[in-house]
Design a protein around this motif. Sequence first.
Motif, PDB file in Angstrom:
ATOM      1  N   GLU A 221       0.834  -1.206   0.000  1.00 33.50           N
ATOM      2  CA  GLU A 221       0.000   0.000   0.000  1.00 33.50           C
ATOM      3  C   GLU A 221       0.866   1.252   0.000  1.00 33.50           C
ATOM      4  N   ALA A 222       1.932   1.223   0.789  1.00 39.47           N
ATOM      5  CA  ALA A 222       2.832   2.384   0.852  1.00 39.47           C
ATOM      6  C   ALA A 222       3.504   2.603  -0.503  1.00 39.47           C
TER       7      ALA A 222
ATOM      8  N   SER B 203       1.667   6.796  -6.548  1.00 39.97           N
ATOM      9  CA  SER B 203       0.610   7.772  -6.837  1.00 39.97           C
ATOM     10  C   SER B 203       1.112   9.196  -6.597  1.00 39.97           C
ATOM     11  N   TYR B 204       1.799   9.416  -5.469  1.00 39.04           N
ATOM     12  CA  TYR B 204       2.310  10.752  -5.181  1.00 39.04           C
ATOM     13  C   TYR B 204       3.390  11.165  -6.167  1.00 39.04           C
ATOM     14  N   GLU B 205       4.231  10.222  -6.568  1.00 38.53           N
ATOM     15  CA  GLU B 205       5.255  10.553  -7.557  1.00 38.53           C
ATOM     16  C   GLU B 205       4.610  10.925  -8.887  1.00 38.53           C
ATOM     17  N   ARG B 206       3.557  10.197  -9.283  1.00 39.94           N
ATOM     18  CA  ARG B 206       2.846  10.511 -10.520  1.00 39.94           C
ATOM     19  C   ARG B 206       2.205  11.897 -10.425  1.00 39.94           C
TER      20      ARG B 206
END
Length: 187
Positions: A79-80, A86-89
């Motif tokens: 999950e991490a 997701s945050y990098e994208r």
Amino acid sequence: MRIILSAGAALAASPAMAATAGTPFFSLNNTDFIVLLAFVLFIAVLMYFNVPSMIAKMLDQRAEGIQGELDEARTIREEAQSLLASYERKQREVSEQADRIVAQAREDARASAEQAKEDLQRTIDRRLAAAEEQIASAEAAAVAEVRNRAVDIAVAAAREVVGQQMSASKQAELIDGAITTVDQRLN
């Protein structure tokens, strides 16, 4: 059972056996024999109450607990990693959007500068045209004033010359001719 036999063999080969060489081994006065009996009795009690299987069961439960914690940690890690991706994208998207905004701002600034240059050139052209018109108007006024002055001077000079050279009868004749000419032109 193997444990009991191996314990007995280890006790028999111990240096304590050599210390009790004068007493019989199976005597209650022999401390080694008493210790051996207590140890065998202890092992028998452990076997009777099924302690090794309970320990194995507890170890299995602990292993299952650890495996569950490992599975949970693996799930949390996945999950991490998903959240990190997701945050990098999102960071890349925001960075690209910021780059687009900066590029658009530069283009807008460049277009504004070009527009300002064009507006400045038009203003300069208008002011130059207005200045040229003022110069032409001033020139025309100066030429007209010079002509009027020249005419005034010429008339004054002619009057003086004519006044000096002309007689009174000739002046009256010229005046009458001028009146007739004006009368003809007005009618």
